[in-house]
Write a protein that holds these residues in place. Structure first.
Motif, PDB file in Angstrom:
ATOM      1  N   LYS A 272       0.808  -1.224   0.000  1.00 26.81           N
ATOM      2  CA  LYS A 272       0.000   0.000   0.000  1.00 26.81           C
ATOM      3  C   LYS A 272       0.841   1.273   0.000  1.00 26.81           C
ATOM      4  O   LYS A 272       0.520   2.240  -0.694  1.00 26.81           O
ATOM      5  CB  LYS A 272      -0.930  -0.019   1.218  1.00 26.81           C
ATOM      6  CG  LYS A 272      -1.872   1.165   1.292  1.00 26.81           C
ATOM      7  CD  LYS A 272      -2.972   0.944   2.323  1.00 26.81           C
ATOM      8  CE  LYS A 272      -2.397   0.828   3.712  1.00 26.81           C
ATOM      9  NZ  LYS A 272      -3.472   0.768   4.741  1.00 26.81           N
ATOM     10  N   SER A 273       1.905   1.317   0.761  1.00 27.92           N
ATOM     11  CA  SER A 273       2.709   2.541   0.848  1.00 27.92           C
ATOM     12  C   SER A 273       3.327   2.916  -0.494  1.00 27.92           C
ATOM     13  O   SER A 273       3.375   4.099  -0.868  1.00 27.92           O
ATOM     14  CB  SER A 273       3.805   2.371   1.901  1.00 27.92           C
ATOM     15  OG  SER A 273       4.671   1.299   1.558  1.00 27.92           O
ATOM     16  N   SER A 274       3.791   1.928  -1.265  1.00 25.07           N
ATOM     17  CA  SER A 274       4.367   2.228  -2.580  1.00 25.07           C
ATOM     18  C   SER A 274       3.288   2.673  -3.558  1.00 25.07           C
ATOM     19  O   SER A 274       3.535   3.538  -4.406  1.00 25.07           O
ATOM     20  CB  SER A 274       5.124   1.014  -3.126  1.00 25.07           C
ATOM     21  OG  SER A 274       4.243  -0.057  -3.377  1.00 25.07           O
ATOM     22  N   TRP A 275       2.083   2.133  -3.440  1.00 27.89           N
ATOM     23  CA  TRP A 275       0.985   2.570  -4.311  1.00 27.89           C
ATOM     24  C   TRP A 275       0.613   4.016  -4.006  1.00 27.89           C
ATOM     25  O   TRP A 275       0.364   4.804  -4.924  1.00 27.89           O
ATOM     26  CB  TRP A 275      -0.237   1.667  -4.127  1.00 27.89           C
ATOM     27  CG  TRP A 275      -0.003   0.228  -4.484  1.00 27.89           C
ATOM     28  CD1 TRP A 275       1.010  -0.282  -5.248  1.00 27.89           C
ATOM     29  CD2 TRP A 275      -0.801  -0.873  -4.080  1.00 27.89           C
ATOM     30  NE1 TRP A 275       0.893  -1.647  -5.346  1.00 27.89           N
ATOM     31  CE2 TRP A 275      -0.209  -2.046  -4.643  1.00 27.89           C
ATOM     32  CE3 TRP A 275      -1.947  -1.031  -3.300  1.00 27.89           C
ATOM     33  CZ2 TRP A 275      -0.738  -3.316  -4.452  1.00 27.89           C
ATOM     34  CZ3 TRP A 275      -2.475  -2.291  -3.100  1.00 27.89           C
ATOM     35  CH2 TRP A 275      -1.888  -3.423  -3.674  1.00 27.89           C
ATOM     36  N   GLU A 276       0.556   4.360  -2.733  1.00 27.06           N
ATOM     37  CA  GLU A 276       0.221   5.735  -2.363  1.00 27.06           C
ATOM     38  C   GLU A 276       1.288   6.712  -2.853  1.00 27.06           C
ATOM     39  O   GLU A 276       0.975   7.808  -3.316  1.00 27.06           O
ATOM     40  CB  GLU A 276       0.072   5.841  -0.843  1.00 27.06           C
ATOM     41  CG  GLU A 276      -1.163   5.138  -0.292  1.00 27.06           C
ATOM     42  CD  GLU A 276      -1.273   5.280   1.210  1.00 27.06           C
ATOM     43  OE1 GLU A 276      -0.336   5.839   1.825  1.00 27.06           O
ATOM     44  OE2 GLU A 276      -2.289   4.827   1.776  1.00 27.06           O
ATOM     45  N   ARG A 277       2.547   6.306  -2.757  1.00 31.80           N
ATOM     46  CA  ARG A 277       3.633   7.164  -3.230  1.00 31.80           C
ATOM     47  C   ARG A 277       3.551   7.357  -4.739  1.00 31.80           C
ATOM     48  O   ARG A 277       3.714   8.472  -5.247  1.00 31.80           O
ATOM     49  CB  ARG A 277       4.983   6.539  -2.847  1.00 31.80           C
ATOM     50  CG  ARG A 277       6.203   7.296  -3.358  1.00 31.80           C
ATOM     51  CD  ARG A 277       6.237   8.718  -2.864  1.00 31.80           C
ATOM     52  NE  ARG A 277       7.438   9.408  -3.348  1.00 31.80           N
ATOM     53  CZ  ARG A 277       7.575  10.718  -3.367  1.00 31.80           C
ATOM     54  NH1 ARG A 277       6.580  11.507  -2.933  1.00 31.80           N
ATOM     55  NH2 ARG A 277       8.688  11.270  -3.805  1.00 31.80           N
ATOM     56  N   LEU A 278       3.295   6.280  -5.472  1.00 38.14           N
ATOM     57  CA  LEU A 278       3.153   6.376  -6.924  1.00 38.14           C
ATOM     58  C   LEU A 278       1.993   7.291  -7.281  1.00 38.14           C
ATOM     59  O   LEU A 278       2.111   8.143  -8.178  1.00 38.14           O
ATOM     60  CB  LEU A 278       2.936   4.990  -7.528  1.00 38.14           C
ATOM     61  CG  LEU A 278       2.649   4.942  -9.030  1.00 38.14           C
ATOM     62  CD1 LEU A 278       3.790   5.558  -9.835  1.00 38.14           C
ATOM     63  CD2 LEU A 278       2.392   3.503  -9.478  1.00 38.14           C
TER      64      LEU A 278
ATOM     65  N   GLU B 272      12.505  12.018  -8.377  1.00 37.31           N
ATOM     66  CA  GLU B 272      11.099  11.626  -8.463  1.00 37.31           C
ATOM     67  C   GLU B 272      10.788  10.987  -9.812  1.00 37.31           C
ATOM     68  O   GLU B 272       9.966  10.064  -9.885  1.00 37.31           O
ATOM     69  CB  GLU B 272      10.211  12.849  -8.244  1.00 37.31           C
ATOM     70  CG  GLU B 272      10.214  13.344  -6.809  1.00 37.31           C
ATOM     71  CD  GLU B 272       9.375  14.585  -6.636  1.00 37.31           C
ATOM     72  OE1 GLU B 272       8.596  14.649  -5.662  1.00 37.31           O
ATOM     73  OE2 GLU B 272       9.484  15.504  -7.478  1.00 37.31           O
ATOM     74  N   ILE B 273      11.419  11.470 -10.880  1.00 41.67           N
ATOM     75  CA  ILE B 273      11.206  10.862 -12.188  1.00 41.67           C
ATOM     76  C   ILE B 273      11.713   9.423 -12.179  1.00 41.67           C
ATOM     77  O   ILE B 273      11.056   8.505 -12.696  1.00 41.67           O
ATOM     78  CB  ILE B 273      11.906  11.688 -13.288  1.00 41.67           C
ATOM     79  CG1 ILE B 273      11.240  13.065 -13.412  1.00 41.67           C
ATOM     80  CG2 ILE B 273      11.870  10.953 -14.617  1.00 41.67           C
ATOM     81  CD1 ILE B 273      11.918  13.987 -14.395  1.00 41.67           C
ATOM     82  N   THR B 274      12.901   9.219 -11.588  1.00 40.76           N
ATOM     83  CA  THR B 274      13.430   7.855 -11.467  1.00 40.76           C
ATOM     84  C   THR B 274      12.504   6.994 -10.618  1.00 40.76           C
ATOM     85  O   THR B 274      12.214   5.835 -10.956  1.00 40.76           O
ATOM     86  CB  THR B 274      14.834   7.888 -10.831  1.00 40.76           C
ATOM     87  OG1 THR B 274      15.691   8.687 -11.641  1.00 40.76           O
ATOM     88  CG2 THR B 274      15.402   6.489 -10.708  1.00 40.76           C
ATOM     89  N   GLU B 275      12.020   7.571  -9.518  1.00 44.56           N
ATOM     90  CA  GLU B 275      11.112   6.840  -8.636  1.00 44.56           C
ATOM     91  C   GLU B 275       9.801   6.519  -9.339  1.00 44.56           C
ATOM     92  O   GLU B 275       9.226   5.440  -9.136  1.00 44.56           O
ATOM     93  CB  GLU B 275      10.853   7.674  -7.385  1.00 44.56           C
ATOM     94  CG  GLU B 275      10.130   6.921  -6.287  1.00 44.56           C
ATOM     95  CD  GLU B 275       9.922   7.774  -5.045  1.00 44.56           C
ATOM     96  OE1 GLU B 275       9.510   7.209  -4.009  1.00 44.56           O
ATOM     97  OE2 GLU B 275      10.175   9.005  -5.108  1.00 44.56           O
TER      98      GLU B 275
END
Length: 323
Positions: free
Chosen positions: A11-17, A36-39
């Motif tokens: 969930k945390s990675s989905w929220e960040r995306l 952020e572009i790389t992320e």
């Protein structure tokens, strides 16, 4: 692996995306930092993998629909075919506003129903018993009296000049739209009240006009500006309802994250509504109360409505690549 474990782990990675995608949508890729572009690329690939896993292991679960939407939004940002040199304002009107409307059309539909149902109830009750309209909408007695006497009260709105009346009308309409929007943070209850109240008011006035043979006069006034004005109030109501839904049912992300995403969409809609209501106010101040033929006013309504919905439904769509 249980679906709850899968969601909690990812969930945390989905929220960040989702947060990075929203920033990119507002300002383009150039608004993001290099990291952020790389992320964005890394999280997009991870979400694509998560979607494949969800489709395989949890078919039919709502996590699949959520990831479908997230991956689709991220894909549009990762694979932009041009550097976005347009200003934020140009991008907003060219793409962000119509795309946001299409993403939230179900809330606009719910808003329409909450407006239309009370309007129909008010119309048929007042049509069969005009005095009952004052029981449904307290304080409307003077309007019903004007209708019974055949007085076109709207012609007096220009007594102090049409520019002043147009500004006053636009301000009032914007206030109604803001109330419909802001009520969303209280689980949408005030939003539903504003929609129902305005729908009931229109229904009562229309029912009384029909009962007293005044409908031609009334619609001659309402026709030119009504399509844009009512459409925008419905859209603003939908923006408020999606805020309430985010609070009540945040889905697979935290309530705070869901509310932030809903608020961004709602603000995008409300800014567009403000501009459109200014246009409706100008029409209502200059054209609607005039002695122009009804056919011309209906033409204004048809052209305005067609242009509005063509813009909302078609603008900002990605062009298909030629094979």
């Amino acid at each position: 692996m249980l679906v709850e474990d899968f969601i909690n782990r990812k969930k945390s990675s989905w929220e960040r995306l989702s947060a990075i995608v929203e920033r990119s949508r507002r300002g383009g890729l150039t608004s993001l930092e290099d990291e952020e572009i790389t992320e964005l690329g890394r999280l997009y690939r991870s979400a694509t993998s998560d979607l494949a896993v969800a489709r395989r292991d949890f078919p039919g679960h709502r996590v699949v629909d959520y990831l479908n939407g997230l991956v689709a939004r991220a894909h549009a940002e990762v694979y932009q075919r041009r550097a976005d040199r347009s200003s934020g304002l140009a991008r907003y009107f060219a793409a962000d506003l119509p795309r946001t409307f299409r993403e939230t059309w179900l809330y606009a539909l719910a808003s329409l129903l909450m407006f239309l149902i009370p309007a129909l109830i008010g119309f048929f009750i007042t049509l069969n018993d005009p005095p009952a309209g004052s029981l449904l909408v307290p304080g409307i007695d003077s309007v019903i009296s004007d209708i019974r006497a055949g007085r076109e009260w709207w012609k007096s709105i220009n007594d102090e000049g049409r520019s002043a009346s147009a500004a006053l009308i636009a301000t009032n309409n914007i206030r109604v739209a803001i109330l419909a929007f802001a009520g969303g943070v209280l689980l949408g209850a005030p939003t539903l009240f504003v929609l129902a109240q305005n729908g009931l008011l229109l229904g009562v006035v229309a029912g009384a006009a029909q009962a007293y043979g005044f409908s031609g006069n009334l619609w001659g006034f309402v026709a030119a500006h009504g399509v844009i004005e009512l459409s925008v109030i419905i859209i603003a109501g939908g923006a408020g309802l999606q805020l309430g839904w985010a609070v009540a049912r945040p889905g697979l992300i935290s309530r705070r994250a869901a509310l932030m995403l809903a608020a961004r969409r709602a603000v995008r809609l409300l800014l567009g509504c403000a501009l459109l209501l200014i246009i409706a106010g100008v029409i209502e101040g200059f054209i609607s109360p005039s002695d122009l033929p009804l056919a011309l006013k209906c033409t204004v309504a048809l052209l305005g409505g067609t242009a509005l919905y063509a813009y909302l439904l078609l603008a900002g769509r990605e062009r298909k690549r030629k094979s």
